[in-house]
Design a protein around this motif. Structure first.
Motif, short mmCIF file in Angstrom:
data_model
loop_
_atom_site.label_atom_id
_atom_site.label_comp_id
_atom_site.label_asym_id
_atom_site.label_seq_id
_atom_site.Cartn_x
_atom_site.Cartn_y
_atom_site.Cartn_z
N PRO A 187 -9.69 -5.66 1.18
CA PRO A 187 -9.58 -6.18 -0.18
C PRO A 187 -8.15 -6.02 -0.71
CG PRO A 187 -10.75 -4.09 -0.18
CD PRO A 187 -10.55 -4.47 1.26
N VAL A 188 -7.71 -7.01 -1.47
CA VAL A 188 -6.37 -6.96 -2.05
C VAL A 188 -6.49 -7.14 -3.55
CG1 VAL A 188 -4.10 -8.03 -2.09
CG2 VAL A 188 -5.39 -7.97 0.04
N GLN A 189 -5.86 -6.20 -4.27
CA GLN A 189 -5.93 -6.24 -5.73
C GLN A 189 -4.84 -7.16 -6.28
OE1 GLN A 189 -8.32 -4.37 -7.34
NE2 GLN A 189 -7.72 -5.62 -9.11
N ALA A 190 -5.22 -8.08 -7.17
CA ALA A 190 -4.22 -8.94 -7.78
C ALA A 190 -3.39 -8.12 -8.77
CB ALA A 190 -4.89 -10.10 -8.50
N SER A 244 -4.16 -9.82 -14.28
CA SER A 244 -5.59 -9.96 -14.55
C SER A 244 -6.13 -11.27 -13.97
CB SER A 244 -5.83 -9.95 -16.06
OG SER A 244 -7.13 -10.44 -16.32
N GLU A 245 -7.36 -11.19 -13.48
CA GLU A 245 -7.99 -12.41 -13.00
C GLU A 245 -9.05 -12.92 -13.98
OE1 GLU A 245 -8.39 -13.43 -8.83
OE2 GLU A 245 -8.26 -11.28 -8.42
N PRO A 300 -5.42 -12.28 -2.84
CA PRO A 300 -6.11 -11.57 -3.92
C PRO A 300 -7.28 -12.37 -4.51
CG PRO A 300 -3.75 -11.45 -4.24
CD PRO A 300 -3.99 -12.44 -3.14
N THR A 301 -7.21 -13.71 -4.43
CA THR A 301 -8.28 -14.51 -5.02
C THR A 301 -9.41 -14.77 -4.03
OG1 THR A 301 -7.20 -16.56 -4.36
CG2 THR A 301 -6.65 -15.71 -6.53
N ASN A 324 0.82 -1.21 0.00
CA ASN A 324 0.00 0.00 0.00
C ASN A 324 0.85 1.26 0.00
OD1 ASN A 324 -2.32 -1.49 -0.05
ND2 ASN A 324 -2.58 -1.49 2.18
N GLY A 359 -10.17 -11.22 0.87
CA GLY A 359 -9.24 -10.20 1.30
C GLY A 359 -8.57 -10.64 2.58
N TYR A 419 -3.21 -14.54 -13.42
CA TYR A 419 -2.76 -14.59 -12.03
C TYR A 419 -2.65 -16.04 -11.55
CZ TYR A 419 -2.25 -13.67 -7.08
OH TYR A 419 -1.79 -13.65 -5.80
#
Lengths: 292, 355
Positions: free
Chosen positions: A119-122, A125-126, A209-210, A55, A213, A140
């Motif tokens: 929440p965690v952003q990968a 791309s997912e 990320p998947t 972050n 979070g 990912y």
């Protein structure tokens, strides 16, 4: 048919994360003859640090490295300042201390950060690739798959083809003899803990990320599945962890996809019971010495 | 030298005195305290079995809450149809208790058979998977009522006693009496030959086998005995709360039971009682303090639940590392310092399970 292919693919990707975590349990079992119930909680602590870095800097990759390094540091701290104080005559006190540590770490995180999932952003791309009209793995997932395989291979080389790996295995199997031969056994045990906690932190960092979070309990389900896998494969066997991880990942994915998420824990229980009934020491366990 | 008969008499006498004291206490406690006493008695049923299982035979069960749940469901599923059929009073209660014993005993037997084959971490893994699967099982088996659980019939105060005792007090009586019936056999097992066999199996399985003991039978027996007692505890909780649901028996609850037996002192029945009181009263005390000091709402919410777990986790670690005998040894040491001098052979336990 599409659905089956998709579920199989995600099951394998998910299963490799489980295998990675199970591998961390196998490492610690090989190095210290302990089942570390606190593995997930320790990994979550490391991932909190890793995500703080992500972050701050905006880089998932830097966070990944920091989380893994922090995992090693947590493993060092726990082994040096806690586990070393526990009498090791039977496995019971070690397991109980680890359970106490889970309670302390999870509640401390809960008090500090609250129950909310962050929440965690990968970083990739997912959206799944579509092969011949069938959606399969996302970039990912593919990345996770490659990292997991890479770590498995690296650990196999470390344990089976280097002097350090030999010393670590020897310390766990026959500490007294190893000491006589000049192996610094306590150092090897500490190293085993660091390595194991680092791998676990990496696995959780790849997982968040998947999932929903990050919160104090993000690693719980992963731990239960990985523990099942480690027990299935035999706690001693990295190959067992790998095979078992993929089997359990696919099983959970298929059961969730076709029967509903509610059936997944039952499927895991049935699989575990079935295997342990036939092979009480796990599928890949070495044969035990006869007693009487 | 004490003979078996003397030892049995001593255990029975102690059980009778404790039961009378607990029943007497219900007259001085208010309604809420009586409710808490009933819960402590129910938890004591479970911890007494678990302490024998972990302390004497060395089998770590992370799923002991499931055995309580089995007892609770067994009670509710037999007492409710009985109530619908118009049955009431002691007959219905006895039927419910029988149901609790059958279901908890069956689950305990299955786990025990597994436990006899599995080594420490493998058994822990199996019981862990079981406790995780409990909510899913109750959802998939229609008669268990899913997440909401099932109701148990209300046990009112009998007509003859209505002027004398309140509902909470009556429930506390039931709980204390059931606990006495559940725990006394365990105490007898522990002090008699069976206890010696359990210790022998834990100490050295091969040596025990050479001495003609069947480790499998001893381990399974310990599991079943603990399961029956835990099942009675679950039945009591079903009576007191008039319902059974999977949410009440999750992994956290199993771990609490473990905290109780370790902090109380592994292998000690008195320790199990102290531990049961601790796990019921400490969270309540902490919540009372947390809500009492007037913290910001956000912090208060985060402390609720977590603070107690933090304390229990720290206790679990601290007791295992610095004080392996647990509370029972610390307290017992004071009381029996005189007998200690008369029996110089008795040594202080150095590890969790050595006693």
């Amino acid at each position: 048919m599409d659905r089956l292919a998709f579920l199989l693919a995600t099951g394998i990707a998910r299963g490799l994360v489980v295998a990675l975590f199970a591998l961390s349990l196998v490492i610690i079992w090989r190095a210290a003859r302990i089942v570390n119930f606190a593995q997930a909680a320790m990994a979550v602590v490391a991932v909190f640090v890793g995500l703080a870095v992500t972050n701050l800097t905006g880089s998932f990759w830097l966070g990944l490295v920091v989380a893994t390094a922090t995992g090693a540091a947590v493993g060092y701290a726990v082994e040096r300042w806690l586990i070393r104080l526990v009498p090791a005559t039977t496995p019971l006190p070690g397991m109980i201390v680890a359970i106490g540590l889970v309670m302390v770490l999870q509640s401390a995180i809960g008090i500090a950060f609250g129950p909310r999932h962050r929440p965690v952003q990968a970083p990739l791309s997912e959206q799944p690739f579509v092969v011949g009209g069938v959606p399969v793995l996302s970039p990912y997932d593919l990345f996770v798959l490659l990292v997991a395989l890479g770590v498995v291979v690296a650990l196999a080389v470390l344990f089976n083809a280097t002097g350090l790996g030999l010393q670590m295995r020897a310390s766990a199997m026959a500490p007294e003899v190893s000491r006589l031969l000049g192996v610094r056994v306590p150092r090897m045990v500490t190293l085993g803990w660091m390595l194991s906690a680092a791998v676990a932190a990496l696995a959780v960092m790849l997982l968040v990320p998947t999932e929903l979070g990050l919160n104090a309990h993000s690693g719980d389900v992963l731990f239960v599945h990985a523990f099942t896998v480690a027990v299935l494969g035999g706690l001693d066997s990295p190959v067992g962890a790998l095979v078992g991880g993929v089997v359990v990942g696919v099983l959970v994915s298929l059961v969730t996809g076709f029967l509903g998420a509610g059936f997944a824990p039952i499927a895991v229980l049935v699989l575990l019971t079935g295997v342990l009934l036939v092979r009480p020491g796990g599928i890949f366990a070495a044969k035990e010495a006869r007693t009487a | 030298m004490t003979t078996d008969r003397q030892r049995t008499r001593a255990v029975l006498l102690r059980a009778a005195v404790c039961t009378l004291l607990a029943v007497g206490a219900t007259f001085v406690l208010d309604d809420y305290r009586n409710y808490q006493l009933a819960v402590v008695a129910a938890v004591f049923c479970a911890t007494a079995g678990l302490t024998l299982l972990v302390g004497l035979t060395g089998q770590l069960s992370l799923g002991h809450a499931v055995l309580m749940a089995a007892g609770g469901y067994g009670y509710a599923l037999t007492a409710t149809p009985a109530a619908d059929a118009g049955l009431g009073g002691p007959a219905r209660f006895a039927l419910g208790i029988a149901g609790a014993l059958v279901l908890a005993g069956a689950v305990g037997l299955l786990l025990g058979l597994a436990g006899a084959r599995l080594k420490g971490p493998y058994l822990a893994g199996l019981t862990l998977a079981l406790v995780i699967a409990l909510p899913a099982i109750t959802t998939q088996v229609p008669v268990l009522g899913g997440a909401a659980g099932v109701g148990a019939p209300f046990e009112g105060v009998p007509d003859g006693l209505r002027g004398v005792v309140g509902v909470e007090q009556w429930h506390a009586w039931i709980a204390v009496l059931v606990a006495a019936v559940a725990v006394t056999p365990l105490a007898l097992l522990r002090s008699g030959r069976a206890g010696l066999r359990m210790r022998a199996v834990h100490g050295d399985e091969t040596a025990a086998r050479l001495a003609g003991i069947s480790p499998a039978r001893v381990k399974t027996g310990a599991f079943v005995a603990g399961a029956l007692s835990a099942g009675l505890g679950g039945a009591v909780l079903a009576v007191v709360t008039q319902s059974v649901s999977p949410g009440a028996y999750d992994l956290a609850y199993s771990l609490l039971l473990l905290v109780a037996v370790v902090v109380g002192g592994l292998g000690s029945i008195g320790g199990a009682a102290v531990g049961a009181a601790l796990v019921v009263l400490v969270p309540w005390l902490i919540d009372t303090v947390v809500t009492g000091v007037g913290l910001p709402a956000d912090l208060e919410q985060r402390l609720a639940g977590n603070a107690a777990v933090l304390v229990f986790g720290a206790l679990l670690v601290a007791v295992t590392v610095v004080w392996p005998g647990g509370l029972s040894h610390a307290l017992g040491g004071r009381v029996s310092s005189l007998t200690h001098r008369l029996r110089p052979g008795r040594k202080v336990p150095r590890t969790l399970t050595e006693r």
